[in-house]
Design a protein around this motif. Structure first.
Motif, PDB file in Angstrom:
ATOM      1  N   GLY A 221     -49.604  17.403   3.319  1.00 30.32           N
ATOM      2  CA  GLY A 221     -50.435  17.627   2.146  1.00 30.32           C
ATOM      3  C   GLY A 221     -49.790  18.600   1.175  1.00 30.32           C
ATOM      4  O   GLY A 221     -48.799  19.269   1.495  1.00 30.32           O
ATOM      5  N   THR A 222     -50.358  18.693  -0.019  1.00 29.68           N
ATOM      6  CA  THR A 222     -49.790  19.561  -1.054  1.00 29.68           C
ATOM      7  C   THR A 222     -50.492  20.909  -1.140  1.00 29.68           C
ATOM      8  O   THR A 222     -50.120  21.750  -1.953  1.00 29.68           O
ATOM      9  CB  THR A 222     -49.877  18.869  -2.424  1.00 29.68           C
ATOM     10  OG1 THR A 222     -51.258  18.570  -2.712  1.00 29.68           O
ATOM     11  CG2 THR A 222     -49.070  17.581  -2.441  1.00 29.68           C
ATOM     12  N   GLY A 223     -51.507  21.111  -0.335  1.00 28.98           N
ATOM     13  CA  GLY A 223     -52.225  22.380  -0.365  1.00 28.98           C
ATOM     14  C   GLY A 223     -51.451  23.493   0.324  1.00 28.98           C
ATOM     15  O   GLY A 223     -50.371  23.287   0.888  1.00 28.98           O
ATOM     16  N   PHE A 224     -52.012  24.679   0.260  1.00 33.35           N
ATOM     17  CA  PHE A 224     -51.378  25.855   0.856  1.00 33.35           C
ATOM     18  C   PHE A 224     -52.354  26.550   1.799  1.00 33.35           C
ATOM     19  O   PHE A 224     -53.569  26.515   1.575  1.00 33.35           O
ATOM     20  CB  PHE A 224     -50.970  26.860  -0.232  1.00 33.35           C
ATOM     21  CG  PHE A 224     -49.903  26.372  -1.160  1.00 33.35           C
ATOM     22  CD1 PHE A 224     -48.568  26.456  -0.806  1.00 33.35           C
ATOM     23  CD2 PHE A 224     -50.235  25.833  -2.400  1.00 33.35           C
ATOM     24  CE1 PHE A 224     -47.576  26.016  -1.672  1.00 33.35           C
ATOM     25  CE2 PHE A 224     -49.253  25.395  -3.267  1.00 33.35           C
ATOM     26  CZ  PHE A 224     -47.917  25.483  -2.904  1.00 33.35           C
ATOM     27  N   PRO A 225     -51.821  27.215   2.814  1.00 36.20           N
ATOM     28  CA  PRO A 225     -52.688  28.078   3.625  1.00 36.20           C
ATOM     29  C   PRO A 225     -53.066  29.320   2.820  1.00 36.20           C
ATOM     30  O   PRO A 225     -52.447  29.623   1.796  1.00 36.20           O
ATOM     31  CB  PRO A 225     -51.799  28.434   4.825  1.00 36.20           C
ATOM     32  CG  PRO A 225     -50.403  28.323   4.299  1.00 36.20           C
ATOM     33  CD  PRO A 225     -50.432  27.200   3.300  1.00 36.20           C
ATOM     34  N   ALA A 226     -54.062  30.016   3.269  1.00 35.88           N
ATOM     35  CA  ALA A 226     -54.498  31.225   2.559  1.00 35.88           C
ATOM     36  C   ALA A 226     -53.452  32.327   2.719  1.00 35.88           C
ATOM     37  O   ALA A 226     -53.099  32.705   3.836  1.00 35.88           O
ATOM     38  CB  ALA A 226     -55.845  31.689   3.103  1.00 35.88           C
ATOM     39  N   ALA A 286     -44.997  35.304   4.962  1.00 38.74           N
ATOM     40  CA  ALA A 286     -45.667  34.003   4.865  1.00 38.74           C
ATOM     41  C   ALA A 286     -45.355  33.310   3.543  1.00 38.74           C
ATOM     42  O   ALA A 286     -45.098  32.102   3.502  1.00 38.74           O
ATOM     43  CB  ALA A 286     -47.175  34.190   5.027  1.00 38.74           C
ATOM     44  N   ILE A 287     -45.350  34.080   2.444  1.00 41.72           N
ATOM     45  CA  ILE A 287     -45.059  33.485   1.134  1.00 41.72           C
ATOM     46  C   ILE A 287     -43.599  33.051   1.066  1.00 41.72           C
ATOM     47  O   ILE A 287     -43.271  31.994   0.515  1.00 41.72           O
ATOM     48  CB  ILE A 287     -45.384  34.484   0.007  1.00 41.72           C
ATOM     49  CG1 ILE A 287     -46.886  34.784   0.006  1.00 41.72           C
ATOM     50  CG2 ILE A 287     -44.955  33.935  -1.344  1.00 41.72           C
ATOM     51  CD1 ILE A 287     -47.307  35.800  -1.038  1.00 41.72           C
ATOM     52  N   GLY A 291     -42.128  29.232   0.236  1.00 45.30           N
ATOM     53  CA  GLY A 291     -41.112  28.923  -0.766  1.00 45.30           C
ATOM     54  C   GLY A 291     -39.901  28.234  -0.162  1.00 45.30           C
ATOM     55  O   GLY A 291     -39.347  27.293  -0.745  1.00 45.30           O
ATOM     56  N   ARG A 292     -39.478  28.685   1.010  1.00 46.08           N
ATOM     57  CA  ARG A 292     -38.321  28.071   1.667  1.00 46.08           C
ATOM     58  C   ARG A 292     -38.622  26.624   2.078  1.00 46.08           C
ATOM     59  O   ARG A 292     -37.733  25.769   2.096  1.00 46.08           O
ATOM     60  CB  ARG A 292     -37.917  28.884   2.896  1.00 46.08           C
ATOM     61  CG  ARG A 292     -37.287  30.229   2.563  1.00 46.08           C
ATOM     62  CD  ARG A 292     -37.026  31.042   3.823  1.00 46.08           C
ATOM     63  NE  ARG A 292     -36.493  32.351   3.505  1.00 46.08           N
ATOM     64  CZ  ARG A 292     -35.200  32.620   3.320  1.00 46.08           C
ATOM     65  NH1 ARG A 292     -34.307  31.643   3.414  1.00 46.08           N
ATOM     66  NH2 ARG A 292     -34.801  33.842   3.038  1.00 46.08           N
ATOM     67  N   LEU A 308     -45.294  27.515  -4.960  1.00 47.94           N
ATOM     68  CA  LEU A 308     -46.133  28.555  -4.372  1.00 47.94           C
ATOM     69  C   LEU A 308     -47.569  28.394  -4.871  1.00 47.94           C
ATOM     70  O   LEU A 308     -47.811  27.764  -5.906  1.00 47.94           O
ATOM     71  CB  LEU A 308     -45.602  29.943  -4.755  1.00 47.94           C
ATOM     72  CG  LEU A 308     -44.226  30.321  -4.191  1.00 47.94           C
ATOM     73  CD1 LEU A 308     -43.760  31.642  -4.796  1.00 47.94           C
ATOM     74  CD2 LEU A 308     -44.256  30.410  -2.671  1.00 47.94           C
ATOM     75  N   PRO A 309     -48.538  28.956  -4.172  1.00 44.09           N
ATOM     76  CA  PRO A 309     -49.933  28.863  -4.619  1.00 44.09           C
ATOM     77  C   PRO A 309     -50.118  29.459  -6.011  1.00 44.09           C
ATOM     78  O   PRO A 309     -49.431  30.406  -6.399  1.00 44.09           O
ATOM     79  CB  PRO A 309     -50.693  29.674  -3.560  1.00 44.09           C
ATOM     80  CG  PRO A 309     -49.802  29.684  -2.362  1.00 44.09           C
ATOM     81  CD  PRO A 309     -48.408  29.670  -2.885  1.00 44.09           C
ATOM     82  N   ASP A 310     -51.073  28.923  -6.755  1.00 43.46           N
ATOM     83  CA  ASP A 310     -51.288  29.365  -8.135  1.00 43.46           C
ATOM     84  C   ASP A 310     -51.608  30.857  -8.233  1.00 43.46           C
ATOM     85  O   ASP A 310     -51.145  31.535  -9.160  1.00 43.46           O
ATOM     86  CB  ASP A 310     -52.424  28.553  -8.774  1.00 43.46           C
ATOM     87  CG  ASP A 310     -51.973  27.144  -9.126  1.00 43.46           C
ATOM     88  OD1 ASP A 310     -50.755  26.942  -9.289  1.00 43.46           O
ATOM     89  OD2 ASP A 310     -52.838  26.254  -9.235  1.00 43.46           O
TER      90      ASP A 310
END
Length: 317
Positions: A221-226, A286-287, A291-292, A308-310
């Motif tokens: 999926g294209t979403g991100f974890p918190a 985590a961020i 990105g990697r 990266l998340p918005d």
């Protein structure tokens, strides 16, 4: 003299040409001669002819009710002839003995093989589990047939629609949805993609290619974890220059800008200003791992998938 014997999981019968302590030379009805280990010979008989006995035994085997045979069978290990005598009569015929052998051999969920011609019945609990598994498999096969028939009629069952791109691009060949598509494709002589398109599973060419792209490049999926964007603790000196970002009015990632100072003087300073999230994002965080994993924002007309998340982007933009 004839012999009924087992060879590589198959039962055969033929005329004994010669016999020793450990083996026998047997001629099959086809004329082929085979060497049979003595331990593999299960019955010896004068009459009927080998082929006739096999035919009679197969007919008898089909008449044996497995549930009843399981009830008759002793709890201890037993031979096929023992079961034939318990099931039919004390004077079970040769065909009945051979029929019992065939039936026992083909019912491993009822009777466990314990050697040449020897068996042991399964416990009631194991038998119940095995029969439940068989019924489940039958129901699954019926479901596959039902789905395949629907596809052949130009209808796409919802479970197949939900698995569409996985079926087409990274199929689990043991999944019932995949098997239904393959079965329908063979029955209709239609390629799977054409079959699914005719069944209405593919709404548009754009959606097909877009979802294929997502499936292949973003399988999770294209979403991100918190995640929480860390603050920049070591601020760089603030420039007095007026910097301008040349971007579309809808741009959300303002990560570079230009400035010009000293116009009209002998010295002109051209400034290139770059966002520096690396001042706060630590290697291995985590961020950083997000990105990697993506390496870049994916741009396309009217849409993009960010690296990266918005909320992280806006923190450093």
């Amino acid at each position: 003299m004839h012999a009924l014997f087992e060879e590589a999981g198959k039962f055969m019968a033929g005329r004994i040409l010669s016999e020793a302590d450990t083996s026998a030379q047997v001629e099959l009805d086809s004329g082929k001669r085979v060497k049979v280990k003595a331990a593999n010979i299960l019955l010896k008989f004068e009459k009927p002819a080998p082929a006739e006995l096999i035919a009679q035994a197969q007919a008898v085997a089909e008449s044996i009710e497995l549930d009843l045979a399981w009830e008759f069978a002793p709890d201890d290990e037993f031979g096929f002839a023992d079961l034939a005598r318990d099931y039919f009569s004390e004077n079970a015929t040769l065909a009945q003995q051979a029929g019992a052998l065939f039936r026992l051999y083909d019912a491993p969920h009822y009777f466990r093989r314990a050697g040449k011609g020897r068996f042991k019945k399964a416990s009631a609990e194991i038998l119940q589990q095995a029969l439940a598994g068989i019924e489940k498999k039958k129901a699954l096969l019926a479901q596959i047939d039902e789905w395949a028939a629907a596809l052949g009629r130009g209808e796409c069952p919802q479970p197949i629609r939900e698995q569409l791109y996985k079926i087409l691009f990274k199929p689990d060949k043991n999944a019932p949805e995949y098997k239904a598509v393959v079965e329908a494709s063979r029955a209709t002589h239609t390629a799977p993609l054409d079959l699914l398109q005719k069944a209405g599973a593919i709404d548009s060419a754009y959606q097909f290619h877009w979802k294929r792209f997502l499936f292949e490049n973003f399988p999770k999926g294209t979403g991100f974890p918190a995640v929480t964007a860390p603050v920049i603790e070591d601020e760089l000196p603030l420039s007095t220059a007026q910097a301008y970002s040349i971007d579309d009015s809808q741009t959300t990632e303002i990560d570079d800008a230009l400035s010009v100072q000293g116009l009209g003087t002998g010295t002109v300073v051209l400034g290139i200003h770059i966002a520096a999230p690396g001042l706060a994002i630590q290697p291995g965080s985590a961020i950083d791992q997000l990105g990697r994993a993506r390496l870049s924002t994916v741009y396309m007309p009217g849409y993009k998938i960010t690296m990266l998340p918005d909320d992280v982007v806006q923190t450093y933009t």
